[in-house]
Write a protein that holds these residues in place. Sequence first.
Motif, PDB file in Angstrom:
ATOM      1  N   ARG A 129      16.947   5.530   6.679  1.00  0.00           N
ATOM      2  CA  ARG A 129      15.833   5.161   7.555  1.00  0.00           C
ATOM      3  C   ARG A 129      14.486   5.397   6.880  1.00  0.00           C
ATOM      4  O   ARG A 129      13.585   4.559   6.944  1.00  0.00           O
ATOM      5  CB  ARG A 129      15.909   5.945   8.872  1.00  0.00           C
ATOM      6  N   ARG A 130      14.342   6.553   6.236  1.00  0.00           N
ATOM      7  CA  ARG A 130      13.082   6.865   5.548  1.00  0.00           C
ATOM      8  C   ARG A 130      12.828   5.898   4.404  1.00  0.00           C
ATOM      9  O   ARG A 130      11.694   5.447   4.182  1.00  0.00           O
ATOM     10  CB  ARG A 130      13.114   8.304   5.041  1.00  0.00           C
ATOM     11  N   LEU A 131      13.880   5.562   3.676  1.00  0.00           N
ATOM     12  CA  LEU A 131      13.746   4.650   2.535  1.00  0.00           C
ATOM     13  C   LEU A 131      13.292   3.269   2.999  1.00  0.00           C
ATOM     14  O   LEU A 131      12.308   2.721   2.480  1.00  0.00           O
ATOM     15  CB  LEU A 131      15.086   4.544   1.800  1.00  0.00           C
ATOM     16  N   ARG A 265      12.446  -1.770  -8.764  1.00  0.00           N
ATOM     17  CA  ARG A 265      11.141  -1.090  -8.763  1.00  0.00           C
ATOM     18  C   ARG A 265      10.742  -0.681  -7.346  1.00  0.00           C
ATOM     19  O   ARG A 265      10.232   0.416  -7.123  1.00  0.00           O
ATOM     20  CB  ARG A 265      10.071  -1.990  -9.386  1.00  0.00           C
ATOM     21  N   ALA A 266      10.989  -1.567  -6.380  1.00  0.00           N
ATOM     22  CA  ALA A 266      10.640  -1.260  -4.986  1.00  0.00           C
ATOM     23  C   ALA A 266      11.461  -0.079  -4.470  1.00  0.00           C
ATOM     24  O   ALA A 266      10.951   0.779  -3.741  1.00  0.00           O
ATOM     25  CB  ALA A 266      10.877  -2.489  -4.115  1.00  0.00           C
ATOM     26  N   LEU A 267      12.738  -0.011  -4.845  1.00  0.00           N
ATOM     27  CA  LEU A 267      13.585   1.103  -4.433  1.00  0.00           C
ATOM     28  C   LEU A 267      13.101   2.425  -5.036  1.00  0.00           C
ATOM     29  O   LEU A 267      13.070   3.453  -4.357  1.00  0.00           O
ATOM     30  CB  LEU A 267      15.041   0.847  -4.839  1.00  0.00           C
ATOM     31  N   ARG A 268      12.714   2.381  -6.298  1.00  0.00           N
ATOM     32  CA  ARG A 268      12.223   3.608  -6.954  1.00  0.00           C
ATOM     33  C   ARG A 268      10.951   4.116  -6.288  1.00  0.00           C
ATOM     34  O   ARG A 268      10.802   5.317  -6.052  1.00  0.00           O
ATOM     35  CB  ARG A 268      11.992   3.353  -8.450  1.00  0.00           C
ATOM     36  N   ARG A 269      10.037   3.202  -5.991  1.00  0.00           N
ATOM     37  CA  ARG A 269       8.786   3.610  -5.361  1.00  0.00           C
ATOM     38  C   ARG A 269       9.044   4.192  -3.968  1.00  0.00           C
ATOM     39  O   ARG A 269       8.474   5.227  -3.604  1.00  0.00           O
ATOM     40  CB  ARG A 269       7.833   2.417  -5.260  1.00  0.00           C
ATOM     41  N   ALA A 270       9.895   3.520  -3.196  1.00  0.00           N
ATOM     42  CA  ALA A 270      10.173   3.988  -1.840  1.00  0.00           C
ATOM     43  C   ALA A 270      10.910   5.328  -1.866  1.00  0.00           C
ATOM     44  O   ALA A 270      10.618   6.205  -1.044  1.00  0.00           O
ATOM     45  CB  ALA A 270      11.009   2.945  -1.096  1.00  0.00           C
ATOM     46  N   ALA A 271      11.839   5.503  -2.805  1.00  0.00           N
ATOM     47  CA  ALA A 271      12.577   6.765  -2.899  1.00  0.00           C
ATOM     48  C   ALA A 271      11.639   7.912  -3.245  1.00  0.00           C
ATOM     49  O   ALA A 271      11.748   9.014  -2.690  1.00  0.00           O
ATOM     50  CB  ALA A 271      13.685   6.641  -3.944  1.00  0.00           C
ATOM     51  N   ALA A 272      10.697   7.656  -4.148  1.00  0.00           N
ATOM     52  CA  ALA A 272       9.731   8.697  -4.511  1.00  0.00           C
ATOM     53  C   ALA A 272       8.846   9.048  -3.325  1.00  0.00           C
ATOM     54  O   ALA A 272       8.582  10.230  -3.047  1.00  0.00           O
ATOM     55  CB  ALA A 272       8.887   8.228  -5.697  1.00  0.00           C
ATOM     56  N   GLN A 275      10.575  11.088  -0.849  1.00  0.00           N
ATOM     57  CA  GLN A 275      11.013  12.375  -1.413  1.00  0.00           C
ATOM     58  C   GLN A 275      12.543  12.500  -1.412  1.00  0.00           C
ATOM     59  O   GLN A 275      13.109  13.549  -1.116  1.00  0.00           O
ATOM     60  CB  GLN A 275      10.374  13.547  -0.656  1.00  0.00           C
ATOM     61  N   ILE A 276      13.185  11.393  -1.780  1.00  0.00           N
ATOM     62  CA  ILE A 276      14.641  11.392  -1.951  1.00  0.00           C
ATOM     63  C   ILE A 276      14.932  11.705  -3.417  1.00  0.00           C
ATOM     64  O   ILE A 276      14.553  10.939  -4.303  1.00  0.00           O
ATOM     65  CB  ILE A 276      15.242  10.028  -1.555  1.00  0.00           C
ATOM     66  N   VAL A 277      15.580  12.812  -3.675  1.00  0.00           N
ATOM     67  CA  VAL A 277      15.780  13.263  -5.050  1.00  0.00           C
ATOM     68  C   VAL A 277      17.112  12.798  -5.629  1.00  0.00           C
ATOM     69  O   VAL A 277      17.372  12.991  -6.820  1.00  0.00           O
ATOM     70  CB  VAL A 277      15.686  14.805  -5.136  1.00  0.00           C
ATOM     71  N   LYS A 278      17.969  12.208  -4.828  1.00  0.00           N
ATOM     72  CA  LYS A 278      19.248  11.699  -5.343  1.00  0.00           C
ATOM     73  C   LYS A 278      18.990  10.525  -6.281  1.00  0.00           C
ATOM     74  O   LYS A 278      18.032   9.780  -6.096  1.00  0.00           O
ATOM     75  CB  LYS A 278      20.137  11.234  -4.181  1.00  0.00           C
ATOM     76  N   PRO A 279      19.838  10.345  -7.301  1.00  0.00           N
ATOM     77  CA  PRO A 279      19.679   9.171  -8.174  1.00  0.00           C
ATOM     78  C   PRO A 279      19.928   7.897  -7.370  1.00  0.00           C
ATOM     79  O   PRO A 279      21.029   7.667  -6.876  1.00  0.00           O
ATOM     80  CB  PRO A 279      20.762   9.368  -9.249  1.00  0.00           C
ATOM     81  N   LEU A 280      18.905   7.096  -7.195  1.00  0.00           N
ATOM     82  CA  LEU A 280      18.996   5.970  -6.268  1.00  0.00           C
ATOM     83  C   LEU A 280      18.953   4.637  -7.005  1.00  0.00           C
ATOM     84  O   LEU A 280      18.091   4.391  -7.837  1.00  0.00           O
ATOM     85  CB  LEU A 280      17.846   6.027  -5.253  1.00  0.00           C
TER      86      LEU A 280
END
Length: 335
Positions: A129-131, A265-272, A275-280
């Motif tokens: 949900r946060r992502l 790139r969009a997934l990396r930005r949203a994960a950061a 604050q999702i620290v799992k390898p996404l």
Amino acid sequence: MGSGYGNGGVSGASAAVQAPRLLDEVRRRMRLKHYSLRTEQAYVAWIRRFIFASGRRHPRELGAADVERFLSGLAVRQGVAASTQNQALSALLFLYREVLRLDLPWLQGVVRAKSSRRLPTVLSQDEVRRLLALMDGRAWLIASLLYGTGMWLMECLRLRVTDVDFSRNEIVVRDGKGGKDRRTVLPRALHEPLLREIARARLLHERDLADGVGEARLPHALARKYPHAAREFGWQFVFPSTRRATDPLDGRERRHHFDDAILARALRRAAAAAQIVKPLHAHALRHSFATHLLEAGYDLRTIQELLGHKDVTTTQIYAHVLNRGGGGVVSPLDR
């Protein structure tokens, strides 16, 4: 036979000039057997690396020791994963069997690296949900589809308009992993965004037709059976690229599908930002789909069919995910 790529003893710089002839034949054979463009590019790259690592000698002159030395070097000196090493081996096997037509005994004895059995990266429902809350546009819609349907990334990007059935709430995945068709669920929550995306695709297609182009690349069997279907809207990509480009397979101007690098790139930005620290990566959304269905009480066979797994033992990995930590055993300290 001397070293080189011609009939005579060609070596060094001359061999480098002749090398493209062999690689062109690799490409021709792969297209004849309907390999994907990505696989073709990967195989050609591995064969080129093998030739240069072997002193630019012609592959006919090389044997088991040379192949094993090359593969061992990948693992020992470069530290590549077992899956990467096996891809390199598959490329060399294709070269010898399909291009050079050499069914050499030692090919059967080359040992493939064993992949490590690792648990997949799975996001919690709150993390999903946060992502998604931090994404927008087409990247958000594609990420939502990956999580909501369990499709592989390329299955989603290659989705055709005709594959989306709103009335039955299902998506037909054509020529999926393993070359098989299957059906998966279409989330009701994505009906409206998908309809808007398809309307956008229709406008682009009408513009392409007006410009004298607008042919989609069809699966080979369909292209032969329905020679005029390529210009029909139903066979266009749901997520077309914003620009047309020359198709490297036949030189025609086409509109390809959405670039997966943009999604990454969009997934990396949203994960950061979340604050999702799992390898996404995009595949984690497919893993999360399966795990959350299992948590909701759906049986493994149903999930296996939705994911397109050949064997239910592959699907069982998600049962192991559920057995970790608080999802399974209660720690004696908590008692």
